[in-house]
Design an enzyme around this catalytic site. Structure first.
Site, PDB file in Angstrom:
ATOM      1  N   GLU A 232       0.892  -1.168   0.000  1.00  0.00           N
ATOM      2  CA  GLU A 232       0.000   0.000   0.000  1.00  0.00           C
ATOM      3  C   GLU A 232       0.925   1.211   0.000  1.00  0.00           C
ATOM      4  O   GLU A 232       1.633   1.458   0.973  1.00  0.00           O
ATOM      5  CB  GLU A 232      -0.858  -0.056   1.260  1.00  0.00           C
TER       6      GLU A 232
ATOM      7  N   CYS B 201      -2.982   7.378   5.439  1.00  0.00           N
ATOM      8  CA  CYS B 201      -3.011   7.015   4.025  1.00  0.00           C
ATOM      9  C   CYS B 201      -4.322   7.473   3.389  1.00  0.00           C
ATOM     10  O   CYS B 201      -4.404   7.608   2.179  1.00  0.00           O
ATOM     11  CB  CYS B 201      -2.815   5.519   3.854  1.00  0.00           C
TER      12      CYS B 201
HETATM   13  P1  NAP Z   1       9.188   4.222   4.013  1.00  0.00           P
HETATM   14  O1  NAP Z   1      10.346   5.108   3.818  1.00  0.00           O
HETATM   15  O2  NAP Z   1       8.573   3.636   2.809  1.00  0.00           O
HETATM   16  O3  NAP Z   1       9.627   3.053   4.983  1.00  0.00           O
HETATM   17  C1  NAP Z   1       8.778   1.925   5.230  1.00  0.00           C
HETATM   18  C2  NAP Z   1       9.636   0.679   5.388  1.00  0.00           C
HETATM   19  O4  NAP Z   1      10.244   0.355   4.145  1.00  0.00           O
HETATM   20  C3  NAP Z   1      10.756   0.862   6.383  1.00  0.00           C
HETATM   21  O5  NAP Z   1      10.873  -0.335   7.118  1.00  0.00           O
HETATM   22  C4  NAP Z   1      11.958   1.091   5.507  1.00  0.00           C
HETATM   23  O6  NAP Z   1      13.107   0.586   6.097  1.00  0.00           O
HETATM   24  C5  NAP Z   1      11.649   0.272   4.281  1.00  0.00           C
HETATM   25  N1  NAP Z   1      12.264   0.807   3.076  1.00  0.00           N
HETATM   26  C6  NAP Z   1      12.121   2.054   2.582  1.00  0.00           C
HETATM   27  N2  NAP Z   1      12.782   2.170   1.425  1.00  0.00           N
HETATM   28  C7  NAP Z   1      13.349   0.963   1.175  1.00  0.00           C
HETATM   29  C8  NAP Z   1      14.149   0.451   0.131  1.00  0.00           C
HETATM   30  N3  NAP Z   1      14.521   1.200  -0.912  1.00  0.00           N
HETATM   31  N4  NAP Z   1      14.545  -0.828   0.219  1.00  0.00           N
HETATM   32  C9  NAP Z   1      14.222  -1.571   1.269  1.00  0.00           C
HETATM   33  N5  NAP Z   1      13.469  -1.142   2.301  1.00  0.00           N
HETATM   34  C10 NAP Z   1      13.027   0.105   2.250  1.00  0.00           C
HETATM   35  O7  NAP Z   1       8.025   4.926   4.820  1.00  0.00           O
HETATM   36  P2  NAP Z   1       8.058   5.887   6.106  1.00  0.00           P
HETATM   37  O8  NAP Z   1       9.407   5.942   6.723  1.00  0.00           O
HETATM   38  O9  NAP Z   1       6.951   5.438   6.959  1.00  0.00           O
HETATM   39  O10 NAP Z   1       7.625   7.303   5.557  1.00  0.00           O
HETATM   40  C11 NAP Z   1       8.177   7.934   4.458  1.00  0.00           C
HETATM   41  C12 NAP Z   1       7.063   8.316   3.494  1.00  0.00           C
HETATM   42  O11 NAP Z   1       6.197   7.203   3.255  1.00  0.00           O
HETATM   43  C13 NAP Z   1       6.118   9.376   3.992  1.00  0.00           C
HETATM   44  O12 NAP Z   1       6.591  10.673   3.790  1.00  0.00           O
HETATM   45  C14 NAP Z   1       4.882   9.072   3.180  1.00  0.00           C
HETATM   46  O13 NAP Z   1       4.935   9.681   1.925  1.00  0.00           O
HETATM   47  C15 NAP Z   1       4.875   7.604   2.993  1.00  0.00           C
HETATM   48  N6  NAP Z   1       3.960   6.836   3.869  1.00  0.00           N
HETATM   49  C16 NAP Z   1       2.820   6.345   3.338  1.00  0.00           C
HETATM   50  C17 NAP Z   1       1.970   5.603   4.126  1.00  0.00           C
HETATM   51  C18 NAP Z   1       0.723   5.012   3.572  1.00  0.00           C
HETATM   52  O14 NAP Z   1      -0.163   4.761   4.343  1.00  0.00           O
HETATM   53  N7  NAP Z   1       0.637   4.728   2.301  1.00  0.00           N
HETATM   54  C19 NAP Z   1       2.253   5.353   5.445  1.00  0.00           C
HETATM   55  C20 NAP Z   1       3.437   5.852   5.971  1.00  0.00           C
HETATM   56  C21 NAP Z   1       4.281   6.585   5.160  1.00  0.00           C
HETATM   57  P3  NAP Z   1      14.169   1.536   6.798  1.00  0.00           P
HETATM   58  O15 NAP Z   1      13.442   2.618   7.490  1.00  0.00           O
HETATM   59  O16 NAP Z   1      14.901   0.608   7.671  1.00  0.00           O
HETATM   60  O17 NAP Z   1      15.005   2.065   5.658  1.00  0.00           O
END
Ligand code: NAP
Length: 499
Positions: A251, A288
């Site tokens: 998602e 989200c």
């Molecule tokens: P995120 O950066 O996507 O991180 C979520 C998980 O994915 C973490 O465990 C992260 O690990 C891992 N991850 C991220 N990039 C990766 C990659 N290239 N390869 C492998 N693993 C990876 O999400 P976030 O830290 O929660 O928030 C950042 C952004 O995500 C927000 O600004 C927002 O735009 C979006 N978000 C969306 C939702 C939704 O409901 N759709 C929810 C939360 C956030 P590590 O942290 O260990 O790197």
């Protein structure tokens, strides 16, 4: 967090470290956790509904019993506030018990039996019995924005366990101490019920390598992910590039258009604007389902509504965001809006960096919005873009431009029984094509956990649009159909429970 070899609990309001740091999971520890999940897999797949329900209810009770420790810790790490977090804990326990009920009622063991028919095909046929088998260990990526409901014991874990799959949770580094406390509770419940520790595994790390190793592990059979478009698409590629690709249920974000039809503005626009502003600012917009695109016709009533929305939003003060990285992404996204030609600021006072964010509202015409794809991206936080339309056909154009979204909200469609006009029908059709949930009243924030819920939608809302990550159908993601042809009686006697 620059040092990715250690984890550190951070106070989300002050940005200050709290307590000692500790080492991230080593590659050997990740491999051992996956091996334990793999070992637990066969016994859990063969478990009956009562065993699975007992575990799920035990986890719900353990969460509730530890509320006084869990909620303050979650509040310190996320700044989401104790009222919201208490509610989220209640919801998490509710959905664990809900999955206990559905698995006890046999949802994971449904069987479809076609009796044999004598004679030549296509009429004649063997006996065929369709059952579903659990996929195997699920890698579950906890989300930053739901430290209970989409984290260690959240909906993905509950639905995977109900389906008969062990899980290996990748904790989110935004709430590392809470994740540790929650997995310790889960492990105590497993021990109390004489179940293998490997049923709920846990790995942690703030380096991309942790998640990549988990998804690449040979025994992992599926991935459930909630997070960013960037992270989700990267991990989906890792899942599909494996020698044996596996399903990836991601998602990845959503702009959740709200279409305000002229009929909706015949009632009190101030109240409507207040409701929408509250939804945009709820949880500092870190949902989200936060409304990010508001579609309003260009007329006097539309102007009054947009002005009222700007007034209401200006008066609100969102709380601190979950992490400095999420705050930076919000600032970058809103700056891009302000700097884009044709975009007019409505609420655009910028908070000093380090303080809590200010809400952001901008306005654009349909042609500019549709042609500039950079305006279609989600800005995670209390931010929305108002798109002004000349007619409802332009609202359809906006929906087509956005593509996939978790929700579309339509305000002002006649609630009666007579079919609406062709324009409204076209709008409802476009909404259903764009989203997994179409609302005809209320705001999209707040997702009920029920059998009829659908939390998904066309990409990027979901990488698997036929599936949901909220509601009881979420367990279907982790079951694979198998047709048993002329199966022996002892196998059919198992009533869908795999051997
Ligand atoms: P995120 O950066 O996507 O991180 C979520 C998980 O994915 C973490 O465990 C992260 O690990 C891992 N991850 C991220 N990039 C990766 C990659 N290239 N390869 C492998 N693993 C990876 O999400 P976030 O830290 O929660 O928030 C950042 C952004 O995500 C927000 O600004 C927002 O735009 C979006 N978000 C969306 C939702 C939704 O409901 N759709 C929810 C939360 C956030 P590590 O942290 O260990 O790197």
């Amino acid at each position: 967090m620059t040092d990715t070899s250690t984890l550190q609990s951070i106070d989300a309001r002050t940005g200050q470290p709290s307590g000692e740091s500790w080492a991230a999971s080593t590659p050997a520890a990740i491999a051992a956790t996956v091996a334990a999940a793999s070992e637990a897999s066969a016994v859990w797949a063969a478990s009956d509904g009562a065993t699975r329900a007992r575990l799920l209810r035990g986890l719900a009770s353990a969460l509730e019993a530890a509320r006084e420790q869990l909620v303050p810790l979650a509040d310190r790490e996320t700044a989401l506030g104790t009222a919201r977090l208490n509610g989220e804990l209640v919801r998490t326990a509710f959905q664990l018990r809900g999955f206990a009920d559905v698995v006890e009622q046999g949802a994971a063991f449904a069987v479809q039996d076609d009796a044999a028919v004598a004679g030549a095909p296509p009429v004649g046929r063997p006996r065929l019995t369709l059952v579903r088998v659990p996929l195997g260990p699920v890698a579950m990526f906890a989300a930053s924005n739901f430290p209970f409901a989409f984290s260690v014991l959240g909906g993905d874990t509950a639905s995977a366990l109900a389906a008969g799959c062990p899980v290996v949770v990748k904790g989110h580094p935004a709430h590392p101490a809470l994740s540790r406390m929650t997995i310790a509770l889960a492990q105590r419940v497993l021990a109390d019920q004489d179940l293998p520790a490997g049923l709920i595994g846990f790995v942690e790390g703030a380096a991309i390598a942790t998640g990549v190793q988990l998804v690449q592990a040979e025994s992992i059979a599926a991935v459930a992910f909630t997070g960013s478009f960037f992270g989700g698409t990267a991990l989906a590629k890792v899942a599909s590039d494996r020698p044996r690709p596996i399903p990836f249920f991601g998602e990845l974000g959503s702009v959740n258009p709200v279409i305000v039809l002229p009929q909706a503005l015949r009632s009190d626009v101030t109240e409507l604007a207040q409701t929408l502003a509250g939804s945009i600012c709820q949880g500092s917009g870190q949902f989200c389902t936060s409304p990010g695109v508001i579609i309003v016709q260009k007329d006097v009533a539309g102007d009054a509504f947009v002005n009222a929305l700007a007034t209401q939003l200006s008066s609100l003060s969102p709380h601190a965001m979950l992490t400095p990285g999420i705050r930076r992404a919000f600032d970058k996204g809103t700056r891009h809006w302000r700097e884009t030609s044709g975009v007019r600021p409505l609420v655009a006072d910028v908070a000093e960096s380090g303080s809590t964010p200010r809400p952001c509202l901008v306005e654009v015409d349909t042609t500019t919005f549709v042609s500039d794809t950079s305006l279609h991206d989600e800005v995670f936080g209390s931010a929305a873009i108002v798109v002004r339309t000349d007619a409802s056909s332009q609202a359809v154009e906006v929906l087509h431009a956005i593509g996939g979204s978790l929700t579309v909200t339509l305000w002002g469609v006649d609630a009666g029984t007579s079919a609406p006009d062709a324009d409204t029908l076209a709008l409802v059709r476009a909404a259903a094509q764009a989203a997994g949930r179409v609302l005809f009243a209320g705001v999209p924030t707040g997702v009920a956990v029920t059998a009829a819920q659908h939390h998904g939608g066309p990409f990027p809302a979901s990488t698997a649009p036929a599936t949901t990550s909220v509601g009881y159908a979420a367990l279907d993601r982790f079951l694979r159909p198998v047709a048993l042809q002329d199966a022996p009686a002892w196998l059919l006697d198992r009533d869908g429970v795999p051997c």
